[in-house]
Scaffold this active site. Structure first.
Site, PDB file in Angstrom:
ATOM      1  NE  ARG A  87      35.476  30.645  40.766  1.00 33.54           N
ATOM      2  CZ  ARG A  87      36.321  31.086  40.954  1.00 33.54           C
ATOM      3  NH1 ARG A  87      37.045  31.733  42.221  1.00 33.54           N
ATOM      4  NH2 ARG A  87      37.436  29.613  40.891  1.00 33.54           N
ATOM      5  NE  ARG A  93      33.827  36.503  32.752  1.00 34.77           N
ATOM      6  CZ  ARG A  93      33.829  35.863  34.444  1.00 34.77           C
ATOM      7  NH1 ARG A  93      34.061  37.400  35.078  1.00 34.77           N
ATOM      8  NH2 ARG A  93      34.213  34.956  34.686  1.00 34.77           N
ATOM      9  N   GLY A 127      34.952  28.226  46.687  1.00 32.85           N
ATOM     10  CA  GLY A 127      34.858  27.208  47.807  1.00 32.85           C
ATOM     11  C   GLY A 127      33.792  26.671  47.442  1.00 32.85           C
ATOM     12  CG  HIS A 128      33.944  22.987  46.817  1.00 30.90           C
ATOM     13  ND1 HIS A 128      32.648  23.041  46.012  1.00 30.90           N
ATOM     14  CD2 HIS A 128      34.879  22.512  46.042  1.00 30.90           C
ATOM     15  CE1 HIS A 128      33.420  22.613  44.408  1.00 30.90           C
ATOM     16  NE2 HIS A 128      34.565  22.618  44.619  1.00 30.90           N
ATOM     17  CG  ASP A 129      28.444  21.941  52.596  1.00 28.86           C
ATOM     18  OD1 ASP A 129      28.717  21.315  54.178  1.00 28.86           O
ATOM     19  OD2 ASP A 129      27.525  21.422  51.806  1.00 28.86           O
ATOM     20  CE1 TYR A 132      31.695  28.502  49.325  1.00 31.17           C
ATOM     21  CE2 TYR A 132      30.236  26.828  49.256  1.00 31.17           C
ATOM     22  CZ  TYR A 132      30.993  27.790  48.429  1.00 31.17           C
ATOM     23  OH  TYR A 132      31.611  27.442  47.516  1.00 31.17           O
ATOM     24  CG  ASP A 152      27.035  21.938  48.415  1.00 32.28           C
ATOM     25  OD1 ASP A 152      27.072  23.138  48.654  1.00 32.28           O
ATOM     26  OD2 ASP A 152      27.290  21.136  48.132  1.00 32.28           O
TER      27      ASP A 152
END
Length: 359
Positions: A87, A93, A127-129, A132, A152
């Protein structure tokens, strides 16, 4: 791609598929994985992991420790391409963000693949495919779950490869690297070209989106007597006219603009009068843009794809003796490096080898 060094921090599908395309064309791809766990796909499916990671090397680094971070930095100094799929903000970081790394390797092509991009209100949302596709509006015309991972693959992996190659070409001219922001939800929109064309401004010539969504008898699926389906894509007039002749559709219904439903119903009745194989025989040798819907197993065994060598090579998973068919990639055969695609790496098996030095 010989001599190109790619360091890949990604897991699961989009990033690994992007680096697989580079590996199959001869790039030296190094997977950086979590100690003990590795890429999550190792635990989901051996075949899936092997298909996506053949021809790569693997090391295990704990990026949350100074030792792991320093080891990653030593690798990145000599890398051409970096692919990451965290992300937004995670790599920064860890001290491995673009602004950090451009200082030690100004020629680096740094590719970030995320669901919603590095900026915007949804940037940090998980999220995943499916998510989106839903956010981009693609699912609105679907009934049930889609059977393909559009976001994806078409929204993440392939745009990543495209942008990496363009960035490398530009680097050849100016010597500078760059940060590539690949957002899967953004990249779903080209698949919705019909929806976008339909939204043309006042006076613009618009595309009838519904034509390709089953509103026309010329572009839809029909069931045969044996329960199979025929895909009719007879968009152009000459194909449609020949199809109507071969199925003996009544003359009064061949002008599908008058009463599309009546024409579709009549065509459905005609195609339902015979088995799919019989219609294949009727259409053989004729340009009608109509063919039987194959099962995946039938497609994998198709003489056409076999003749083109689509499934001509195989891949081995770590510790396994049996091979699986390798994942076909959109590469011309002249660009493939077949010696690099046979085996997927065991977790950390390349620690201290090749350009890795003592890492």
């Amino acid at each position: 791609m010989l001599g190109l060094r790619v360091i890949d921090f990604s897991t699961l599908l989009p990033g690994p598929l992007a680096s697989l395309v580079l590996a199959e064309s001869g790039a030296d791809v190094l997977k950086v994985e979590r100690p003990g766990m590795g890429d999550e796909s190792r635990h989901m499916s051996e075949a899936l992991f092997a298909m996506l990671n053949r021809g790569k090397r693997s090391i295990a680094l704990d990026l949350n420790t100074p030792k792991g971070r320093d080891a990653a930095l030593s690798l990145i100094r000599d890398a051409d391409v970096l692919i990451e799929q965290f992300r937004p903000g995670v790599m920064t970081r860890l001290g491995l963000g673009w602004e950090d790394l451009r200082q030690i390797n100004p020629r680096l092509i740094y590719c970030s693949i995320t669901g919603y991009g590095q900026t915007g209100p949804l940037a940090s949302v998980a999220g995943h495919d499916l998510n989106y596709q839903a956010e981009a509006g693609l699912l609105d015309s679907c009934h049930g779950l889609p059977h393909v991972l559009v976001a994806d693959i078409m929204g993440g992996a392939y745009p990543a490869v495209l942008n990496i190659l363009l960035a490398l070409a530009r680097r050849d001219r100016d010597g500078r690297g760059c940060h590539l922001d690949v957002a899967m939800a953004d990249n779903v929109f080209p698949a919705m070209i019909l929806d976008l064309a339909e939204r043309g401004g006042a006076g613009a010539s618009q595309v009838n989106r519904d034509f390709f969504m089953g509103a026309s008898p010329r572009y839809r699926l029909y069931t045969t007597r044996d329960g199979r389906r025929m895909a009719v894509g007879a968009v152009e007039g000459r194909f449609w006219a020949r199809l109507c002749e071969l199925v003996d559709l009544p003359e009064a219904l061949r002008d599908d603009r008058r009463d599309p439903k009546a024409t579709a119903d009549a065509l459905a009745q005609r195609l339902a009068s015979r088995d799919a194989a019989q219609w294949d025989a009727v259409f053989a040798g004729h340009d009608v843009c109509c063919n039987q819907v194959k099962t995946p197993e039938e497609a994998f065994a198709s003489p056409h794809f076999a003749g083109r060598g689509v499934f001509s090579h195989s891949v081995l998973a770590p510790g396994r003796s049996e091979a699986w068919p390798a994942l076909p990639l959109p590469l011309a055969s002249s660009l493939r490096d077949p010696e690099r695609i046979r085996k997927a790496p065991a977790l950390g098996e390349d620690q201290g080898h090749g350009w890795l030095g003592n890492v």
